[in-house]
Design a protein around this motif. Structure first.
Motif, mmCIF file in Angstrom:
data_model
loop_
_atom_site.group_PDB
_atom_site.id
_atom_site.type_symbol
_atom_site.label_atom_id
_atom_site.label_comp_id
_atom_site.label_asym_id
_atom_site.label_seq_id
_atom_site.Cartn_x
_atom_site.Cartn_y
_atom_site.Cartn_z
ATOM 1 N N ALA A 23 0.836 -1.211 0.000
ATOM 2 C CA ALA A 23 0.000 0.000 0.000
ATOM 3 C C ALA A 23 0.868 1.257 0.000
ATOM 4 C CB ALA A 23 -0.931 -0.018 1.206
ATOM 5 N N LEU A 24 1.924 1.260 0.823
ATOM 6 C CA LEU A 24 2.805 2.425 0.862
ATOM 7 C C LEU A 24 3.524 2.614 -0.466
ATOM 8 C CD1 LEU A 24 4.340 2.054 4.442
ATOM 9 C CD2 LEU A 24 2.604 3.688 3.672
ATOM 10 N N ILE A 25 4.026 1.514 -1.031
ATOM 11 C CA ILE A 25 4.712 1.618 -2.326
ATOM 12 C C ILE A 25 3.752 2.109 -3.410
ATOM 13 C CG2 ILE A 25 5.875 0.294 -4.130
ATOM 14 C CD1 ILE A 25 6.966 -1.512 -1.924
ATOM 15 N N GLY A 26 2.508 1.599 -3.363
ATOM 16 C CA GLY A 26 1.514 2.044 -4.347
ATOM 17 C C GLY A 26 1.236 3.533 -4.245
ATOM 18 N N CYS A 27 1.138 4.037 -3.016
ATOM 19 C CA CYS A 27 0.895 5.472 -2.847
ATOM 20 C C CYS A 27 2.073 6.298 -3.366
ATOM 21 C CB CYS A 27 0.646 5.786 -1.375
ATOM 22 S SG CYS A 27 -0.916 5.123 -0.735
ATOM 23 N N VAL A 28 3.295 5.814 -3.122
ATOM 24 C CA VAL A 28 4.474 6.518 -3.642
ATOM 25 C C VAL A 28 4.456 6.520 -5.177
ATOM 26 C CG1 VAL A 28 6.994 6.446 -3.795
ATOM 27 C CG2 VAL A 28 5.866 6.063 -1.597
ATOM 28 N N ALA A 47 -8.378 9.600 -5.476
ATOM 29 C CA ALA A 47 -8.940 8.385 -6.071
ATOM 30 C C ALA A 47 -7.855 7.331 -6.353
ATOM 31 C CB ALA A 47 -9.718 8.731 -7.332
ATOM 32 N N PRO A 48 -6.758 7.631 -7.040
ATOM 33 C CA PRO A 48 -5.718 6.601 -7.215
ATOM 34 C C PRO A 48 -5.040 6.203 -5.905
ATOM 35 C CG PRO A 48 -5.001 8.712 -8.114
ATOM 36 C CD PRO A 48 -6.440 8.863 -7.817
ATOM 37 N N LEU A 49 -4.936 7.159 -4.960
ATOM 38 C CA LEU A 49 -4.382 6.794 -3.656
ATOM 39 C C LEU A 49 -5.279 5.787 -2.946
ATOM 40 C CD1 LEU A 49 -3.125 10.268 -2.345
ATOM 41 C CD2 LEU A 49 -1.729 8.338 -3.138
ATOM 42 N N LEU A 50 -6.590 5.986 -3.026
ATOM 43 C CA LEU A 50 -7.526 5.037 -2.414
ATOM 44 C C LEU A 50 -7.423 3.675 -3.084
ATOM 45 C CD1 LEU A 50 -9.858 4.450 -0.472
ATOM 46 C CD2 LEU A 50 -11.449 5.275 -2.247
ATOM 47 N N ALA A 51 -7.321 3.653 -4.413
ATOM 48 C CA ALA A 51 -7.181 2.372 -5.125
ATOM 49 C C ALA A 51 -5.874 1.685 -4.748
ATOM 50 C CB ALA A 51 -7.246 2.616 -6.634
ATOM 51 N N ALA A 52 -4.800 2.464 -4.562
ATOM 52 C CA ALA A 52 -3.503 1.881 -4.195
ATOM 53 C C ALA A 52 -3.542 1.244 -2.811
ATOM 54 C CB ALA A 52 -2.415 2.958 -4.248
ATOM 55 N N VAL A 53 -4.403 1.757 -1.931
ATOM 56 C CA VAL A 53 -4.533 1.177 -0.585
ATOM 57 C C VAL A 53 -5.494 -0.005 -0.587
ATOM 58 C CG1 VAL A 53 -5.321 1.635 1.769
ATOM 59 C CG2 VAL A 53 -3.938 3.337 0.564
ATOM 60 N N LEU A 54 -6.599 0.103 -1.324
ATOM 61 C CA LEU A 54 -7.616 -0.956 -1.300
ATOM 62 C C LEU A 54 -7.133 -2.233 -1.990
ATOM 63 C CD1 LEU A 54 -10.920 1.010 -2.069
ATOM 64 C CD2 LEU A 54 -10.108 0.124 0.132
ATOM 65 N N LEU A 55 -6.333 -2.120 -3.033
ATOM 66 C CA LEU A 55 -5.953 -3.312 -3.789
ATOM 67 C C LEU A 55 -5.123 -4.305 -2.963
ATOM 68 C CD1 LEU A 55 -6.209 -4.677 -6.521
ATOM 69 C CD2 LEU A 55 -4.119 -3.502 -7.237
ATOM 70 N N PRO A 56 -4.110 -3.896 -2.217
ATOM 71 C CA PRO A 56 -3.366 -4.892 -1.427
ATOM 72 C C PRO A 56 -4.013 -5.221 -0.081
ATOM 73 C CG PRO A 56 -2.308 -2.756 -1.233
ATOM 74 C CD PRO A 56 -3.446 -2.580 -2.200
ATOM 75 N N ALA A 90 3.004 -1.300 -8.339
ATOM 76 C CA ALA A 90 2.739 -2.125 -7.155
ATOM 77 C C ALA A 90 1.444 -2.910 -7.290
ATOM 78 C CB ALA A 90 2.682 -1.246 -5.902
ATOM 79 N N SER A 91 0.510 -2.391 -8.093
ATOM 80 C CA SER A 91 -0.761 -3.093 -8.272
ATOM 81 C C SER A 91 -0.554 -4.462 -8.918
ATOM 82 C CB SER A 91 -1.718 -2.243 -9.124
ATOM 83 O OG SER A 91 -1.167 -2.045 -10.419
ATOM 84 N N GLN A 92 0.444 -4.572 -9.802
ATOM 85 C CA GLN A 92 0.699 -5.853 -10.453
ATOM 86 C C GLN A 92 1.201 -6.893 -9.436
ATOM 87 O OE1 GLN A 92 -0.200 -5.992 -13.694
ATOM 88 N NE2 GLN A 92 -0.744 -3.825 -13.374
ATOM 89 N N VAL A 93 2.033 -6.473 -8.511
ATOM 90 C CA VAL A 93 2.526 -7.382 -7.473
ATOM 91 C C VAL A 93 1.386 -7.827 -6.568
ATOM 92 C CG1 VAL A 93 4.147 -7.635 -5.558
ATOM 93 C CG2 VAL A 93 4.779 -6.274 -7.564
ATOM 94 N N SER A 94 0.517 -6.894 -6.204
ATOM 95 C CA SER A 94 -0.625 -7.244 -5.351
ATOM 96 C C SER A 94 -1.528 -8.260 -6.038
ATOM 97 C CB SER A 94 -1.426 -5.978 -5.002
ATOM 98 O OG SER A 94 -0.627 -5.061 -4.297
#
Length: 452
Positions: A23-28, A47-56, A90-94
């Motif tokens: 989640a932290l890497i996604g936000c960065v 919106a993309p920050l929320l998606a970066a947290v929700l996905l992992p 980071a979304s791909q790793v999640s």
């Protein structure tokens, strides 16, 4: 059906750390992508920050509920992609970790197979629909059809690699875990069988010792009863004969004690009973035999040598023999072994050390050998120290009391008096048979040595 062990608390904590890190890497990544101006220019940054947290986030439960976690991630991924708020790193790793967890942790292998197949088809359909819509995008004409199809092939290869690797590695992780648990179960069963065999061996040895002890006790106690009866009958009219009979009772008691103690040692001996048991003077031959087998051994004798009892000599010999055997098996072929025999004031100390690799717990005679050492030492009232050395290698140190052997002249007067009294009293005649048939353990006759 084979299943793997449920995750423990440490595994769940590791998944929590993984989800937070992604989640932290996604936000960065979202912040950096927004700074480039290539993404998220037309959407609010939250919106993309929320998606970066929700996905992992669902990965916290990936080992407990792998299929719902992957389905939730697929849904979040598609929604974020359609809304153009999905960061592409980071979304791909999640997504990979969720898909991998189905193969690695779902106990229903049929469900794991079909659910992953459905997910792959659903993602392929979504990507295909996105490609079709992208083909008719006005920007496609500006970039060129060739560029569009090149980008499409890149996406196909990347997704095939991601989902294919997640499928293969997930199945491999499941099989490895199941095989490891099967090996652990087999090892536990073997260990339990070894424990049962060790208990059975101890029980059989105790029965054997009990039979031998019965013979010794029955012999000496019956003789003591005859002698005590003779003393009672002549106590009033012939105190001298009564005193002689009581001396024989005392000697029989001492003989019984000596034999009872020695039997605990001699019954564990590997000798066949046709030759005398080895003693301290056999240690150099034992060490030389070990050298001929390839061991590097040094034997030192410290202090002034003195005679010791047969029991002490046999015990020290067996301790050294067992320690050398364990060093040969566990310390390694190039280990150096030192054997030290110390003559202390009222004890004999033997120490066997090596500098080999066998210093780990559970090695160097954790079974019947160590048990035999302890029983031998306990029978003589000594002490035993066994374990790894602080500077490496293994240590066996034993101390046993070393009273001098019983001298023959100590028992001679009683036997002579008994022989002279036997002519005049039938009870005394019966009592004279006891010392001749059971010599003291500390001064064995030839017959006694061959019996051991």
């Amino acid at each position: 059906m084979s299943v793997r062990r449920a995750p423990d608390a440490s595994s769940l904590r590791a998944d929590l750390v993984l989800a937070v890190a992604l989640a932290l890497i996604g936000c960065v990544m979202v912040a950096l992508s927004a700074m480039t101006g290539l993404q998220f220019a037309d959407v609010p940054i939250w919106a993309p920050l929320l998606a970066a947290v929700l996905l992992p986030a669902p990965l916290v439960l990936r080992r407990v509920h792998p299929l719902p976690v992957s389905i939730a991630q697929i849904a979040i991924y598609i929604v974020a992609g359609e809304a153009a708020v999905l960061e592409l790193y980071a979304s791909q790793v999640s997504l990979f970790m969720g898909f991998y967890s189905i193969g690695a942790w779902d106990a229903d292998r049929r469900r794991a197979f079909w659910s992953r197949l459905v997910i792959v088809i659903a993602m392929a359909v979504w990507l295909a629909s996105s490609a079709v819509r992208g083909f008719f995008d006005p920007e496609t004409g500006e970039r060129g059809v060739s560029a569009f199809f090149a980008f499409l092939i890149i996406q196909i290869v990347i997704n095939a690699a991601y989902f294919g690797a997640g499928w293969v590695f997930g199945d491999r992780a499941w099989r490895s875990a199941v095989e490891r648990e099967a090996l652990d179960a087999a090892h536990a069963e073997i260990q339990a069988q070894q424990d049962r065999l060790a208990e059975q061996a101890v029980s059989l040895e105790r029965l054997r010792i009990a039979r031998e002890l019965h013979d010794v006790v029955a012999h000496h106690v019956s003789a003591m009863g005859v002698q005590a009866g003779a003393a009672r009958r002549v106590l009033d009219r012939d105190p001298v004969k009564a005193a002689d009979a009581l001396r024989h009772v005392e000697q029989s008691a001492r003989d019984a004690i000596g034999e009872l103690r020695s039997l605990v040692v001699t019954l564990r001996s590997e000798d066949d009973g046709t030759s005398a048991a080895p003693e301290l003077d056999a240690l150099p031959a034992l060490v030389e035999s070990a050298r001929e087998s390839g061991q590097r051994i040094e034997l030192q004798s410290i202090g002034t040598p003195r005679p010791v009892t047969s029991m002490v000599g046999l015990t020290v010999y067996r301790i050294v023999q067992e320690a050398l055997t364990n060093s040969r098996k566990h310390a390694g072929p190039v280990a150096r072994v030192d054997v030290r025999l110390r003559y202390l004031d009222d004890e004999i100390e033997v120490e066997v050390t090596d500098d080999g690799r066998g210093g780990a717990a559970g090695t160097h005679g954790a079974g019947a050998g160590l048990m035999g050492m302890r029983e031998r030492i306990a029978a003589l009232g000594g002490s035993l120290e066994v374990g790894p050395r602080s500077r490496g290698g293994w240590l066996v140190r034993a101390r046993v009391p070393s009273p001098g052997p019983v001298r023959a002249d100590e028992a001679t007067p009683a036997l002579a008096d008994e022989a002279s009294a036997s002519a005049g009293d039938p009870a005394a005649t019966a009592s004279t048979e006891t010392p001749a048939s059971a010599a003291p353990a500390d001064a064995p006759t030839g017959a006694d040595a061959s019996a051991r």
